[in-house]
Scaffold this active site. Structure first.
Site, PDB file in Angstrom:
ATOM      1  N   ILE A  23       0.701  -1.325   0.328  1.00  0.00           N
ATOM      2  CA  ILE A  23       0.126  -0.740   0.275  1.00  0.00           C
ATOM      3  C   ILE A  23       0.898   1.053   0.182  1.00  0.00           C
ATOM      4  CG2 ILE A  23      -1.876   1.628   1.154  1.00  0.00           C
ATOM      5  CD1 ILE A  23      -3.280  -0.868   0.375  1.00  0.00           C
ATOM      6  N   LYS A 193      13.594   0.718  19.133  1.00  0.00           N
ATOM      7  CA  LYS A 193      14.509   0.532  18.828  1.00  0.00           C
ATOM      8  C   LYS A 193      14.593  -0.689  17.860  1.00  0.00           C
ATOM      9  CE  LYS A 193      17.383  -0.195  22.522  1.00  0.00           C
ATOM     10  NZ  LYS A 193      18.207   0.745  22.213  1.00  0.00           N
ATOM     11  N   CYS A 385     -16.487 -17.120 -12.361  1.00  0.00           N
ATOM     12  CA  CYS A 385     -16.017 -18.262 -12.444  1.00  0.00           C
ATOM     13  C   CYS A 385     -16.118 -19.670 -12.079  1.00  0.00           C
ATOM     14  CB  CYS A 385     -14.207 -17.812 -12.126  1.00  0.00           C
ATOM     15  SG  CYS A 385     -13.501 -18.377 -13.220  1.00  0.00           S
ATOM     16  N   HIS A 511     -13.136 -12.856 -14.595  1.00  0.00           N
ATOM     17  CA  HIS A 511     -12.425 -12.128 -13.299  1.00  0.00           C
ATOM     18  C   HIS A 511     -12.726 -10.904 -13.626  1.00  0.00           C
ATOM     19  CE1 HIS A 511     -11.196 -15.650 -11.165  1.00  0.00           C
ATOM     20  NE2 HIS A 511     -11.227 -16.484 -11.717  1.00  0.00           N
ATOM     21  N   GLU A 513     -13.212  -8.349 -10.891  1.00  0.00           N
ATOM     22  CA  GLU A 513     -12.596  -7.828  -9.994  1.00  0.00           C
ATOM     23  C   GLU A 513     -10.717  -7.604 -10.490  1.00  0.00           C
ATOM     24  OE1 GLU A 513     -13.338 -11.041 -10.553  1.00  0.00           O
ATOM     25  OE2 GLU A 513     -11.384 -11.824  -9.391  1.00  0.00           O
TER      26      GLU A 513
HETATM   27  N1  GLN Z   1     -12.093 -24.318 -11.042  1.00  0.00           N
HETATM   28  C1  GLN Z   1     -13.067 -23.754 -11.822  1.00  0.00           C
HETATM   29  C2  GLN Z   1     -12.022 -24.323 -13.023  1.00  0.00           C
HETATM   30  O1  GLN Z   1     -10.916 -24.758 -13.214  1.00  0.00           O
HETATM   31  C3  GLN Z   1     -13.395 -22.617 -12.201  1.00  0.00           C
HETATM   32  C4  GLN Z   1     -11.740 -21.474 -11.558  1.00  0.00           C
HETATM   33  C5  GLN Z   1     -11.688 -20.248 -10.542  1.00  0.00           C
HETATM   34  O2  GLN Z   1     -12.307 -20.233 -10.417  1.00  0.00           O
HETATM   35  N2  GLN Z   1     -11.162 -19.435 -11.219  1.00  0.00           N
HETATM   36  O3  GLN Z   1     -12.732 -24.121 -14.421  1.00  0.00           O
END
Ligand code: GLN
Length: 545
Positions: A23, A193, A385, A511, A513
């Site tokens: 950070i 210290k 995912c 993903h 995120e």
């Molecule tokens: N295990 C699942 C796959 O390999 C999902 C992977 C994940 O959620 N990153 O497709």
């Protein structure tokens, strides 16, 4: 820009781990960037795994994936969230990767006749990796964060590489050392210290810190700073206090107040250029700290004991919340304990449900139960995912009547493999770095929830998986109301599913995120939160799980 114009900043840590080097590095980078410098941040990790992709999240938190498909340390996520610019494989190097490279070269005969040693061969490779980013010519400043704590055996080659670079006439660099100044409540004193010892330990390795950042839970008086400066061979203006912040996004402001950026530029002999332009950042902070409402989002996962396992998801929710003037209270819910019988009890107070990514069998039925609850109760839902794969399985079982539907990750011989191994994965045997990784294109179908969120037809998102939606079932799903709203244009892989007859139910194979930043919150998270707000005009009581 030649490499020798690039300036280097090393960030080391002492006294304890978890001081927040990532950070501080990101906050400093933000301030320098806001003054008009191009900056990137690199993390050197002392463990022997080639990358953190093979590490259990319990060990090391989330594995962060870059656009170019590198599985990296979660600190890179902070770097991107703060700087709003992508990192790459070059931004994360581990001891495993360094040794692998050197040993491969040795096998090729690159060192024929020589004994291959930590010094110079390993340290040379570390130095090469550090300067690789500078040599791209893209950056005025490269900040390199060294993982671990000074004094660790495994950090030694890195500290030695820093020592050598400090003496290299071609390299202009400084060292920022982070330590802890504990407060002893019995005597009412701040103790310096440990910091003195830590600086001394660094000196024993031949490295003199140029700037000290002192993590503290109490304000540090000037005379204490003066004492630290005196004992540690550091100018007083370079002793910086880093107090606890309410949110990690406040730290750049704290560091600006402490003049960390000014001291660093002075030590690097660089002009200040301009006062940091961080108005947009401050506007985000203002929204974050003055929300109009508060909502409860359940994050259903199986690594919840270590919150760092889902750090990018958590931060993306915070960004999207601020964008919507909303405080997001995240409830970490273990998928293992979730069953049909207790689900209403456990998820009842939630305004939105997010089912997290993951691997393996443990907790998967709990995730599927959470999806069923969100779908039937019309609670806004985002599945990421494995979360998306669970949504597909749940829909197949309960809407298509395929009670044996599953993913072949868990049940190889299930009668209805609605999620199955991708073709390209069938010949893969190695576990490290072999998933479908990094950014791939996705074409969005018009008039869908995804289209509304993104506002464009072609997007690129980052992936990390081996299994995918089985297109054989596509029509059956569509008929019952779960559609594929995003498809990979080259391979036809289903990347986004959604349910039409639901306030907001979206599952993504990728993903989102990873690419949410403070200045550019991810559109799917923003839409998810805004759907939650629309659905809940009432304020729900905070329900602890
Ligand atoms: N295990 C699942 C796959 O390999 C999902 C992977 C994940 O959620 N990153 O497709």
């Amino acid at each position: 820009m030649p490499d020798n114009k690039t300036k280097y900043i090393f960030v080391t840590g002492g006294v304890t781990s978890s001081l927040g080097k990532g950070i501080i590095s990101a906050s400093l980078a933000k301030l320098l960037q806001a003054r008009g410098y191009s900056v990137t941040i690199q993390k050197l990790d002392p463990y022997i795994n080639v990358d953190p992709g093979t590490l259990n999240p319990y060990e090391h938190g989330e594995c962060y994936v870059t656009e170019d498909g590198a599985e990296t340390d979660l600190d890179l996520g902070h770097y991107e969230r703060y700087l709003d610019s992508p990192t790459s494989q070059a931004n994360n190097v581990t001891t495993g990767r360094i040794y692998q490279h050197v040993i491969n070269k040795e096998r090729e005969g690159a060192f024929l006749g020589k004994t291959v040693q930590v010094i110079p061969h390993i340290t040379d490779e570390i130095k090469r990796r550090v300067r690789l980013l500078g040599r791209t010519g893209k950056y005025d400043i490269v900040i390199t964060e060294i993982g671990g704590t000074v004094g660790d055996i495994e950090s030694l080659p890195y500290i030695e590489a820093v020592r050598q670079l400090k003496w290299d006439p071609e390299v202009d660099c400084i060292v920022i050392h982070l330590t802890l100044v504990p407060y002893l409540s019995t005597s009412g004193e701040l103790k310096t210290k440990p910091t003195q010892h830590s600086v001394k330990m660094l000196q024993e390795s031949g490295v003199q810190a140029d700037v000290l950042v002192l993590r503290t839970e109490q304000p540090i008086p000037e005379d204490v700073k003066k004492k630290v400066a005196l004992f540690c061979n550091i100018s007083q203006d370079a002793v910086i206090e880093s107090a606890n912040a309410e949110t990690i996004y406040e730290v750049p402001i704290f560091m600006q107040e402490e003049k960390l950026d000014q001291v660093v530029l002075k030590k690097l002999d660089l002009p200040g250029k301009q006062e940091p332009d961080i108005e947009e950042w401050k506007a985000f902070l203002a929204k974050l700290k003055n929300p109009k409402r508060s909502i409860n989002i359940g994050l259903i996962g199986k690594y919840i004991e270590l919150k760092d396992s889902y750090i990018s998801i958590h931060e993306a929710l915070i960004h999207a919340g601020a964008k919507n003037d909303t405080a997001v209270k995240v409830h970490w819910i273990h998928s293992e304990g979730l069953e049909k019988e207790n689900i209403a009890d456990k998820l009842g107070g939630l305004d939105g449900i997010l089912v997290a990514p993951g691997f393996g069998e443990r907790g998967i039925e709990g995730k599927i139960a959470a999806v069923e609850y969100a779908r039937k109760q019309k609670v806004p839902f985002l599945g990421i995912c494995l979360g998306m794969q669970c949504a597909v399985i749940e829909f197949a079982r309960h809407e298509l009547g395929l009670m044996g539907a599953h993913t072949t990750e868990i049940d190889k011989n299930c009668p209805d493999p609605v999620i199955f191994l991708m073709e390209e994965q069938k010949t893969v045997t190695d576990k490290g770095g072999t998933m479908r990784l990094g950014a791939y294109e996705c074409k969005i179908n018009p008039n869908t929830k995804a289209a509304k969120a993104y506002g464009k037809e072609l997007i690129k998102e980052r992936h990390r998986h081996r299994f995918e939606f089985n297109n054989k079932y596509l029509d059956q799903f569509k008929e019952k109301g779960m559609i594929a709203s995003g498809i990979n244009p080259g391979g036809g892989m289903v990347e986004i599913v959604e349910i039409e007859d639901h306030p907001w139910f979206v599952g993504v194979q990728f993903h989102p995120e990873y690419s949410s930043t403070v200045l550019n919150p991810h559109p799917l998270f923003v839409e998810f939160i805004s759907a939650v707000i629309k659905e809940n005009h009432r304020e729900l009581a905070v329900k602890e799980n």
